[in-house]
Write a protein that holds these residues in place. Structure first.
Motif: not given
Length: 595
Positions: A523-548
């Motif tokens: 309704r706001w004509k702002k669906m371009e927000y949904a097409t932005q890259v979606k990110l999550g939490r900041w992590v270090k790969q070395s802290d995890h046993t599986i590939e993040i």
């Protein structure tokens, strides 16, 4: 009384009623082929019995994958935690459906309502009673048409019961959006003015519930018209304002616990709840809390979603002057001094010894249990949310965020959605009994704040009546309009006024995961927000046993589950395509442009 119990009793009564007439051929009542008209709609109680079936039209938690939160996966603040591919809508892969249960069921529901509406005048009820039930029918018909037209735009408007002889209606063209919107408005205004103030008992549709739907509808149509350049936006926005103010004046207070709005076993009498769906053990249960607390969970907040939550001083997290925000590199610091609602919607970080079993021990590091007393103070503890996070059977999750521990609850991007989480039916799977709010005053407050801004009326007094009451429940400092400058939030869309940005932020936070966000963006004509890259939490790969999957394949950074860059949102995607079988059946039913 919970309306579930009433429905059960009433349906049983009418079933017995039909059995009596069907089995006793010696009784001289009415002809069997006239039974429905001569009896069902003849008096108040029979009409009430028939109309109870309309309550099933409301969305509910249910016992399938159809849950309102799934719509929010098509927005910008949430994403699937188990998929590395964008939904079809966000990669220009939307298909014209061959058929649609949503379309079919909506018109089936409308026909059921119209059958009642067409027969009310033949009953032996008083004029006031007839007007009440006409209002109930028009309320539910407006509810169904609102869902249809908000999805497709103009749709066939059906005013009366349609039979196979009404070919001009069955095979007629679509009605315009203008006509459908005007008719919905007409029906809801009649409902507001004629449904009994107390409805038909506790937790039934009454005049205030009708106002709540009118508030929701009028905001949707007013803002859609404004941002899609259709004209006459202020007509609907002013109706939203007047209707919302009536409700806020009558219900000025909020229940103090945000978590308990979503996780109470019984919402009867809870402040600010106008109508709710009741769940009762051995009668009707759902699976949502169980699903949220298992490896079946498929919902995460995005980085953008988490960043919507203010710190307790009322400042955005990216405001350079916000000394209360400690950044997102340290998982413990990121949740410190934040809006309480953040901890209600995604679990705060912790670590204990023990994973997958029923017991745990402390790590000995106080920092690992920092949020145990914080969360208990917010929710009240058992049977509401508490730490450590456990699945439905009581098995402990050893750490949050949980990317690589085998069980029992995991996340894809680091911010698992756990808004519906409670132990009312402790350690029983898929038989959850927490009630679901359908209309509540918190949403009406948001509607009022937004509509008043859109017509140039929003001021500090309105902020105190609406936004600041919602913030206070989250432990957040009030919105001070004098402090909101253009650089208040560096993440703000520059095309949105900074005060409106804060109003929309509050809506995003308060209704996170409730299924509103996709349609808000539409309704706001702002669906371009949904097409932005979606990110999550900041992590270090070395802290995890599986590939993040970390953004840019770096050794540390934000989780990026979906590697592809989303496509540009096509203009014609703001409306959905009509199912093709309907167009085959009725050649005058033209498809939406662009499909």
């Amino acid at each position: 009384m919970k309306y579930l119990t009433k429905i059960t009793i009433l349906i049983s009564s009418i079933t017995l009623f039909f059995m009596v007439f069907a089995c006793d051929d010696d009784l001289d009542f009415v002809p069997k082929d006239e039974l429905s008209e001569a009896t069902i709609f003849s008096n108040y109680n029979n009409v009430k019995t028939y109309a109870w079936g309309f309550y099933d039209f409301f969305e509910s938690y249910g016992r399938s994958t159809i849950w309102q939160v799934n719509r929010d996966l098509l927005g910008d603040l949430m994403q699937s935690g188990v998929s590395s591919v964008n939904p079809a809508d966000l990669r220009n892969a939307r298909q014209i459906p061959s058929s649609s249960n949503f379309w079919n069921n909506s018109y089936i529901n409308i026909r059921r309502i119209n059958i009642m509406l067409d027969r009310l005048n033949d009953s032996d009820m008083t004029e006031a009673e007839i007007a009440h039930w006409r209002g109930i029918g028009l309320f539910f018909r407006a509810h169904e048409f609102f869902r249809l037209y908000s999805t497709y735009g103009g749709v066939p408007w059906i005013e009366n019961e349609v039979t196979e002889n009404d070919t001009d209606i069955l095979y007629g063209p679509r009605d315009s959006r203008d006509l459908v919107a005007q008719n919905i408005l007409r029906d809801l205004q009649f409902a507001v003015n004629n449904i009994k103030e107390d409805g038909d008992g506790s937790n039934t549709v009454n005049s205030d519930v009708a106002k709540a739907l009118l508030s929701r509808f009028a905001l949707f149509e007013g803002t859609w018209r404004k941002y899609h350049n259709l004209g006459d936006a202020d007509i609907y926005l002013n109706i939203c304002i007047d209707t919302s103010l009536d409700l806020i004046s009558k219900y000025p207070d909020l229940h103090p616990s945000y978590d308990q709005i979503y996780n109470s076993e019984n919402l009867a009498g809870v402040t600010g709840i106008l109508l709710y769906k009741a769940y009762v053990i051995d009668e009707l249960t759902h699976w949502v809390s169980t699903n949220s607390r298992s490896t079946s969970n498929q919902h995460d907040l995005t980085r953008k979603g988490v960043d919507k939550f203010l710190t307790k001083n009322g400042m955005p997290v990216r405001n350079p002057s916000n000394i209360q925000y400690q950044g997102d590199r340290d998982p413990y610091a990121e949740f410190r001094d934040r809006d309480d609602r953040l901890l209600v919607i995604t679990p705060p970080p912790y670590r204990v010894n023990g994973n997958g079993g029923q017991t745990f021990t402390s790590t000995g590091n106080p920092a690992d249990e920092e949020y145990f007393p914080v969360l208990e103070a917010i929710t009240g503890g058992f049977p509401f949310k508490e730490l450590p996070d456990r699945n439905w059977s009581g098995r402990v999750t050893g750490a949050v965020p949980n990317f690589d521990l085998l069980a029992p609850t995991q996340t894809g991007n680091g911010f698992r959605f756990w808004k519906i989480y409670n132990d009312h039916n402790e350690r029983v799977s898929s038989r959850d009994v927490s009630d679901m709010a359908i209309f509540r005053i918190g949403e009406v407050m948001l509607n009022y704040a937004e509509a008043t801004f859109e017509v140039g009326q929003f001021n500090q007094n309105i902020a105190e009546m609406t936004i600041n009451k919602l913030r206070a429940r989250g432990g957040v400092a009030p919105l001070d309009l004098g402090s909101i400058t253009g650089d208040w939030d560096p993440l703000r869309d520059p095309g949105v006024d900074p005060v409106l940005w804060e109003i929309r932020r509050e809506r995003a936070v308060e209704l996170m995961g409730d299924g509103y966000r996709r349609d808000d963006l539409r309704r706001w004509k702002k669906m371009e927000y949904a097409t932005q890259v979606k990110l999550g939490r900041w992590v270090k790969q070395s802290d995890h046993t599986i590939e993040i999957p970390i953004q840019n394949n770096d050794a540390e950074g934000y989780v990026q589950l979906i590697p592809e860059v989303p496509s540009v949102w096509p203009e014609h995607y703001y409306l959905y395509p009509l199912p093709s079988d309907q167009i085959v059946l009725n050649p005058q039913l033209k498809q939406n442009p662009g499909y």
